[in-house]
Design a protein around this motif. Sequence first.
Motif, mmCIF file in Angstrom:
data_model
loop_
_atom_site.group_PDB
_atom_site.id
_atom_site.type_symbol
_atom_site.label_atom_id
_atom_site.label_comp_id
_atom_site.label_asym_id
_atom_site.label_seq_id
_atom_site.Cartn_x
_atom_site.Cartn_y
_atom_site.Cartn_z
ATOM 1 N N MET A 1 0.827 -1.203 0.000
ATOM 2 C CA MET A 1 0.000 0.000 0.000
ATOM 3 C C MET A 1 0.865 1.258 0.000
ATOM 4 O O MET A 1 0.518 2.262 -0.627
ATOM 5 C CB MET A 1 -0.935 0.004 1.212
ATOM 6 C CG MET A 1 -2.000 -1.097 1.189
ATOM 7 S SD MET A 1 -3.099 -1.031 -0.257
ATOM 8 C CE MET A 1 -2.333 -2.274 -1.339
ATOM 9 N N GLN A 2 1.996 1.219 0.686
ATOM 10 C CA GLN A 2 2.905 2.365 0.670
ATOM 11 C C GLN A 2 3.491 2.574 -0.721
ATOM 12 O O GLN A 2 3.726 3.714 -1.140
ATOM 13 C CB GLN A 2 4.037 2.149 1.681
ATOM 14 C CG GLN A 2 3.594 2.264 3.134
ATOM 15 C CD GLN A 2 4.736 2.088 4.107
ATOM 16 O OE1 GLN A 2 5.817 1.622 3.732
ATOM 17 N NE2 GLN A 2 4.514 2.435 5.357
ATOM 18 N N LEU A 3 3.692 1.499 -1.458
ATOM 19 C CA LEU A 3 4.232 1.594 -2.808
ATOM 20 C C LEU A 3 3.329 2.416 -3.714
ATOM 21 O O LEU A 3 3.817 3.119 -4.605
ATOM 22 C CB LEU A 3 4.412 0.183 -3.385
ATOM 23 C CG LEU A 3 4.934 0.079 -4.826
ATOM 24 C CD1 LEU A 3 6.375 0.567 -4.901
ATOM 25 C CD2 LEU A 3 4.828 -1.354 -5.332
ATOM 26 N N VAL A 4 2.024 2.347 -3.486
ATOM 27 C CA VAL A 4 1.067 3.058 -4.342
ATOM 28 C C VAL A 4 0.421 4.243 -3.624
ATOM 29 O O VAL A 4 -0.554 4.815 -4.112
ATOM 30 C CB VAL A 4 -0.018 2.090 -4.852
ATOM 31 C CG1 VAL A 4 0.591 1.047 -5.773
ATOM 32 C CG2 VAL A 4 -0.762 1.418 -3.699
ATOM 33 N N MET B 1 -6.705 0.219 3.006
ATOM 34 C CA MET B 1 -7.146 -0.042 1.639
ATOM 35 C C MET B 1 -6.626 -1.382 1.126
ATOM 36 O O MET B 1 -7.128 -1.913 0.134
ATOM 37 C CB MET B 1 -6.678 1.079 0.710
ATOM 38 C CG MET B 1 -7.344 2.428 0.998
ATOM 39 S SD MET B 1 -9.161 2.410 0.818
ATOM 40 C CE MET B 1 -9.676 2.353 2.556
ATOM 41 N N GLY B 2 -5.633 -1.952 1.813
ATOM 42 C CA GLY B 2 -5.176 -3.293 1.470
ATOM 43 C C GLY B 2 -6.272 -4.321 1.667
ATOM 44 O O GLY B 2 -6.364 -5.298 0.914
ATOM 45 N N THR C 1 -8.498 7.006 -7.253
ATOM 46 C CA THR C 1 -8.237 6.628 -8.643
ATOM 47 C C THR C 1 -7.169 5.545 -8.721
ATOM 48 O O THR C 1 -7.283 4.588 -9.494
ATOM 49 C CB THR C 1 -7.793 7.856 -9.457
ATOM 50 O OG1 THR C 1 -8.802 8.873 -9.366
ATOM 51 C CG2 THR C 1 -7.585 7.501 -10.916
ATOM 52 N N VAL C 2 -6.123 5.677 -7.915
ATOM 53 C CA VAL C 2 -5.080 4.648 -7.858
ATOM 54 C C VAL C 2 -5.676 3.314 -7.406
ATOM 55 O O VAL C 2 -5.445 2.265 -8.029
ATOM 56 C CB VAL C 2 -3.946 5.078 -6.913
ATOM 57 C CG1 VAL C 2 -3.003 3.912 -6.635
ATOM 58 C CG2 VAL C 2 -3.171 6.251 -7.502
ATOM 59 N N LEU C 3 -6.438 3.343 -6.311
ATOM 60 C CA LEU C 3 -7.059 2.122 -5.796
ATOM 61 C C LEU C 3 -7.993 1.514 -6.836
ATOM 62 O O LEU C 3 -7.973 0.302 -7.083
ATOM 63 C CB LEU C 3 -7.824 2.433 -4.511
ATOM 64 C CG LEU C 3 -8.643 1.273 -3.923
ATOM 65 C CD1 LEU C 3 -7.727 0.143 -3.471
ATOM 66 C CD2 LEU C 3 -9.503 1.765 -2.754
ATOM 67 N N SER C 4 -8.812 2.341 -7.464
ATOM 68 C CA SER C 4 -9.788 1.842 -8.438
ATOM 69 C C SER C 4 -9.107 1.210 -9.641
ATOM 70 O O SER C 4 -9.578 0.188 -10.159
ATOM 71 C CB SER C 4 -10.694 2.991 -8.894
ATOM 72 O OG SER C 4 -11.436 3.520 -7.814
ATOM 73 N N SER C 5 -8.001 1.793 -10.098
ATOM 74 C CA SER C 5 -7.280 1.213 -11.234
ATOM 75 C C SER C 5 -6.744 -0.166 -10.876
ATOM 76 O O SER C 5 -6.746 -1.079 -11.716
ATOM 77 C CB SER C 5 -6.136 2.136 -11.664
ATOM 78 O OG SER C 5 -5.104 2.164 -10.692
ATOM 79 N N MET C 6 -6.309 -0.338 -9.632
ATOM 80 C CA MET C 6 -5.821 -1.638 -9.189
ATOM 81 C C MET C 6 -6.966 -2.648 -9.097
ATOM 82 O O MET C 6 -6.803 -3.821 -9.461
ATOM 83 C CB MET C 6 -5.116 -1.492 -7.838
ATOM 84 C CG MET C 6 -3.844 -0.653 -7.899
ATOM 85 S SD MET C 6 -3.153 -0.277 -6.270
ATOM 86 C CE MET C 6 -2.768 -1.925 -5.668
ATOM 87 N N LEU D 1 -0.094 -3.459 -9.483
ATOM 88 C CA LEU D 1 0.822 -2.707 -8.637
ATOM 89 C C LEU D 1 1.637 -1.701 -9.444
ATOM 90 O O LEU D 1 1.856 -0.572 -8.997
ATOM 91 C CB LEU D 1 1.748 -3.667 -7.893
ATOM 92 C CG LEU D 1 1.094 -4.494 -6.776
ATOM 93 C CD1 LEU D 1 2.049 -5.577 -6.287
ATOM 94 C CD2 LEU D 1 0.674 -3.597 -5.614
ATOM 95 N N VAL D 2 2.079 -2.108 -10.633
ATOM 96 C CA VAL D 2 2.882 -1.200 -11.470
ATOM 97 C C VAL D 2 2.041 -0.003 -11.911
ATOM 98 O O VAL D 2 2.482 1.151 -11.817
ATOM 99 C CB VAL D 2 3.450 -1.945 -12.691
ATOM 100 C CG1 VAL D 2 4.066 -0.958 -13.681
ATOM 101 C CG2 VAL D 2 4.493 -2.962 -12.254
ATOM 102 N N LEU D 3 0.822 -0.254 -12.393
ATOM 103 C CA LEU D 3 -0.034 0.865 -12.810
ATOM 104 C C LEU D 3 -0.382 1.747 -11.619
ATOM 105 O O LEU D 3 -0.376 2.981 -11.733
ATOM 106 C CB LEU D 3 -1.315 0.330 -13.462
ATOM 107 C CG LEU D 3 -2.320 1.412 -13.892
ATOM 108 C CD1 LEU D 3 -1.687 2.389 -14.880
ATOM 109 C CD2 LEU D 3 -3.575 0.780 -14.490
ATOM 110 N N GLY D 4 -0.671 1.142 -10.473
ATOM 111 C CA GLY D 4 -0.974 1.928 -9.278
ATOM 112 C C GLY D 4 0.191 2.823 -8.881
ATOM 113 O O GLY D 4 -0.003 3.998 -8.547
ATOM 114 N N ALA D 5 1.409 2.283 -8.935
ATOM 115 C CA ALA D 5 2.592 3.072 -8.584
ATOM 116 C C ALA D 5 2.822 4.192 -9.592
ATOM 117 O O ALA D 5 3.166 5.327 -9.216
ATOM 118 C CB ALA D 5 3.819 2.157 -8.508
#
Length: 339
Positions: A58-61, A67-68, A101-106, A139-143
């Motif tokens: 979660m820290q990575l993103v 939210m995990g 938005t980051v969470l939703s994309s993941m 994870l990559v897209l979220g980051a």
Amino acid sequence: MNNHTRLFIKQTIPGLAKETYEVCLLLFKLTIPVLIAVKILEELGAIPYISRALEPLMQLVGLPDTMGLVWTTTLLTNIYGGMLIFFQLAPQENLTVAQVTVLSSMLLIAHSLPIEVRIAQKAGVRFAAALLIRLISALVLGALLHHSYSWGGWLQQPVELLWTAPVTDTSLTAWVITQLQGLAMIVVIVTALLSLLRFLRWVHIERLMIWLLRPVLRLLGIGQQAASLTIIGITLGLSFGGGLLIREAQSGHISPKDCFSALCLLSLCHSIIEDTLLVLTMGADLSGILWARLAFSLVFVAVMTRLLNYTSDKFQYRFLMHKVTSDQSTSTRGQSSAN
């Protein structure tokens, strides 16, 4: 009201009601046990331990630890299940639009893994490859989104939640009422989404999407035989498009490489209308959940299909794909062996 309009309403409303009932019934079968399990974990004090285990990811993103649990629920069930947990936990976190938005994309890339990874496996993708592609890509897209939004200072305003659960009363009765309110909200969302999807089909938006996407798939290296089925999966969902790919792979009409490429694209970007509309209700922004996800998926598949040309068949069949045989032929061979 003319006869044509009456006939349209007579045919549409019962069909919409039946579809909504079936979707919600399946949804509740999946999510209600999850809600109960989460409540038990909460009462046992286990949620902080789960959050700590997922804290590095979660820290990575750039997301709060809690939210995990939303993502874990989504991975094991579906986006609806994750949404119910999200609306329960989000009010205490003061999330920004960028974070949602980051969470939703993941969630859009990696969800319903027990079902969807199995579909990919039956269509010719190795289980481990299908699983890792979904998890690592999410994870990559979220980051990437997290660092992009932070660098540009974009979408840093607080998110406005469509619905929030009351948190003042912590009794079991209050919890039950809150969950019932959440389930009722999901029914409203499902009904609205299905109605919108029917309207989009009625005005032929889906046909336009097929016309626009067909040349793109050619550029990605996905063969003509798999193009139409891939477009179906992108617009309608992995279960439908993946199911058709399974059938075509078993018949031998589509090569294993085309099946692998098509399933990779469907794994990262499927049900592009319904799922995108769904996470919009969480407060996500289209820049991440649609445009960035679509661009990421296309680039990933374009690079992957070209890298496949430099790998041996032995490597591909050992780590990435396998030949698909029909259940019928498998059964026939089994019976012959037994005789």
